[in-house]
Write an enzyme that holds these catalytic residues in place. Structure first.
Site, PDB file in Angstrom:
ATOM      1  N   SER A 137       0.855  -1.189   0.000  1.00 58.86           N
ATOM      2  CA  SER A 137       0.000   0.000   0.000  1.00 58.86           C
ATOM      3  C   SER A 137       0.884   1.230   0.000  1.00 58.86           C
ATOM      4  O   SER A 137       1.977   1.219   0.583  1.00 58.86           O
ATOM      5  CB  SER A 137      -0.893   0.014   1.237  1.00 58.86           C
ATOM      6  OG  SER A 137      -1.541   1.266   1.377  1.00 58.86           O
ATOM      7  N   TYR A 151      -1.493  -0.139  10.435  1.00 59.46           N
ATOM      8  CA  TYR A 151      -1.654  -0.715   9.099  1.00 59.46           C
ATOM      9  C   TYR A 151      -0.464  -0.348   8.215  1.00 59.46           C
ATOM     10  O   TYR A 151       0.119  -1.205   7.540  1.00 59.46           O
ATOM     11  CB  TYR A 151      -2.952  -0.203   8.480  1.00 59.46           C
ATOM     12  CG  TYR A 151      -3.120  -0.479   7.008  1.00 59.46           C
ATOM     13  CD1 TYR A 151      -3.533  -1.733   6.560  1.00 59.46           C
ATOM     14  CD2 TYR A 151      -2.892   0.513   6.055  1.00 59.46           C
ATOM     15  CE1 TYR A 151      -3.704  -1.991   5.205  1.00 59.46           C
ATOM     16  CE2 TYR A 151      -3.056   0.267   4.704  1.00 59.46           C
ATOM     17  CZ  TYR A 151      -3.460  -0.986   4.285  1.00 59.46           C
ATOM     18  OH  TYR A 151      -3.622  -1.241   2.945  1.00 59.46           O
TER      19      TYR A 151
END
Length: 259
Positions: A137, A151
């Site tokens: 990501s 995250y």
């Protein structure tokens, strides 16, 4: 060399292939000729049973069962695409995150890839060929401190692990590549934008703008679509990308200002 992209004859495992970009990748791989399996905790009604392995990949036992089922059904794997990821950690910055929150983010965004690779990649090395794609990501580069610290850190760890794996197994014929999406306009993202729009008293486009502004802007003016992410992954998994390994491809509409 063929003028079109094909995955004909390839055996592939795509984790989290029941929704969003994972489902788009599963569909494209099948259309390109691959024999594909996917896994999640439960099978959606529209997904044929022969394509599915039920498992909880946040556990070591779940990863073992998927690797064993894939070997039993396909006799081995030529491609593994680690799509699984996400976050349920609370907002509020670093101080709001408990040990349990950190463990949960690592269990979802890092350890499934580590555990599956440990069971799958040795077979690829033994054959002298294979492709491993880790979906990371842009949050690893642009964390949102109020909501995605854990995250983003887990995805950063995944990226570092992926690079180390590529250095180890690329000389043995196994390519390892990373794909780092930005905001993808999945069904869940649409619902989120709609909720933000309702809270702000605006329309869906206004909700999208709130998200894009929170990311620092998307120069392209829109999020990526699941099919676009799938197309990048399919190319990298194919023999057309045979000289590509150890690197990361960002698909974020220009969100990350520098590479």
């Amino acid at each position: 060399m063929s003028g079109f992209l094909t995955l004909d004859g390839k055996r592939a495992l795509i984790t989290a292939g029941t929704k969003g970009a994972g489902a788009a990748t599963l569909a494209l791989f099948r259309a390109l000729g691959a024999t594909v399996l996917t896994t999640a905790r439960s099978r959606p009604d529209d997904l044929p049973e022969e394509l599915f392995i039920a498992a909880n990949l946040t556990t070591e036992e779940g990863c073992a069962s998927v690797a064993e089922a894939a070997h039993r059904r396909l006799g081995g794997l030529d491609i593994v695409v680690h799509m699984l990821g996400g976050s349920s950690a609370p907002g509020g910055g670093f101080a709001a995150l408990t040990d349990a929150d950190w463990q949960q983010e690592l269990a979802l965004n890092l350890l499934p890839a580590v555990r599956l690779d440990r069971r799958i990649v040795p077979g690829m090395v033994g054959r002298g060929s294979g492709v491993v794609i880790h979906v990371s990501s842009i949050q690893r580069l642009l964390p949102l401190p109020q909501s995605t610290t854990a995250y983003a850190a887990a995805k950063a760890a995944l990226s570092t692990y992926s690079k180390a794996l590529s250095k180890e197994v690329s000389p043995k014929g196994v390519r390892v590549v990373r794909v780092a999406p930005g905001w993808i306009e999945t069904e869940a993202a649409v619902r989120y934008a709609q909720r933000l729009a309702e809270q702000a008293g605006t329309d869906y486009e206004g909700g999208r703008k709130i998200i894009m502004d929170g990311l620092g802007g998307i120069p392209l003016g829109r999020p990526a679509k699941p099919d676009e992410v799938a197309s990048l992954i399919a190319f990298l998994a194919s023999d057309r990308a045979a000289a590509i390994t150890g690197t990361e491809y960002v698909i974020d509409g220009g969100t990350v200002p520098t590479a």
